[in-house]
Design an enzyme around this catalytic site. Structure first.
Site, PDB file in Angstrom:
ATOM      1  N   ILE A 239       0.835  -1.138  -0.052  1.00 27.26           N
ATOM      2  CA  ILE A 239       0.031  -0.085  -0.122  1.00 27.26           C
ATOM      3  C   ILE A 239       0.863   1.268  -0.060  1.00 27.26           C
ATOM      4  CG2 ILE A 239      -2.002   1.355   1.329  1.00 27.26           C
ATOM      5  CD1 ILE A 239      -2.483  -1.434   2.826  1.00 27.26           C
ATOM      6  N   PRO A 240       0.924   1.760  -1.041  1.00 30.29           N
ATOM      7  CA  PRO A 240       1.888   3.133  -1.209  1.00 30.29           C
ATOM      8  C   PRO A 240       1.433   4.357  -0.778  1.00 30.29           C
ATOM      9  CG  PRO A 240       0.611   2.782  -3.390  1.00 30.29           C
ATOM     10  CD  PRO A 240       0.378   1.602  -2.346  1.00 30.29           C
ATOM     11  N   CYS A 241       0.983   4.226   0.725  1.00 31.59           N
ATOM     12  CA  CYS A 241       0.357   5.292   1.625  1.00 31.59           C
ATOM     13  C   CYS A 241       0.950   6.706   1.494  1.00 31.59           C
ATOM     14  CB  CYS A 241       0.140   4.879   2.886  1.00 31.59           C
ATOM     15  SG  CYS A 241       1.727   4.514   3.597  1.00 31.59           S
ATOM     16  N   HIS A 242       2.422   6.582   0.659  1.00 29.48           N
ATOM     17  CA  HIS A 242       3.022   7.882   0.473  1.00 29.48           C
ATOM     18  C   HIS A 242       2.507   8.673  -0.558  1.00 29.48           C
ATOM     19  CE1 HIS A 242       5.357   4.712  -2.003  1.00 29.48           C
ATOM     20  NE2 HIS A 242       5.348   5.800  -2.931  1.00 29.48           N
TER      21      HIS A 242
END
Length: 105
Positions: free
Chosen positions: A52-55
């Site tokens: 999950i590329p929460c950035h």
DNA sequence: TGTGTGACGATCG
DNA sequence: GCGATCGCCACAC
């Protein structure tokens, strides 16, 4: 089931590389347009940071959170720059160019 | 078990 | 146009 959190994770994973989204957008995709705060907390508890590329998720203004977990907003900014995300001189993401609203692709 | 808090955003006043 | 409150989620105490 926790459809909301699952949907949030799914929406974040759908964010294409080089683009960024915002909590409100993810919340909307999750079916809770006002659950931006819930999205933030769900991502904070990000169970799969590699998946999950929460950035890629930032404020609606395009600004990054001050108390980030990756090591600081500088790290998040660098990651986005590596992906080709354009930043404004204000230090915020260029939502006009890299803003992703989940409607395309 | 229940209350409070925390990566936010929108709407009401 | 600005200020304050509500809504939503999951987790810690």
């Amino acid at each position: 089931m926790h459809d909301f959190s699952q949907n949030v994770y799914r929406a974040v994973q759908k964010i294409p590389r080089g683009k960024v989204s915002n909590y409100g957008c993810i919340a909307f995709l999750a079916g809770k347009p006002r659950a931006a705060r819930g999205v933030g907390f769900v991502l904070h508890r990000n169970p799969d940071p590699e998946r999950i590329p929460c950035h890629r998720v930032v404020f609606k203004d395009g600004s990054l959170c001050k108390g980030y977990v990756f090591g600081g907003p500088d790290v998040q900014r660098q990651k986005l720059l590596e992906e080709g995300v354009a930043f404004l001189p204000d230090g915020r993401v260029d939502m006009e160019t890299c803003g992703w609203y989940g409607k395309e692709e």
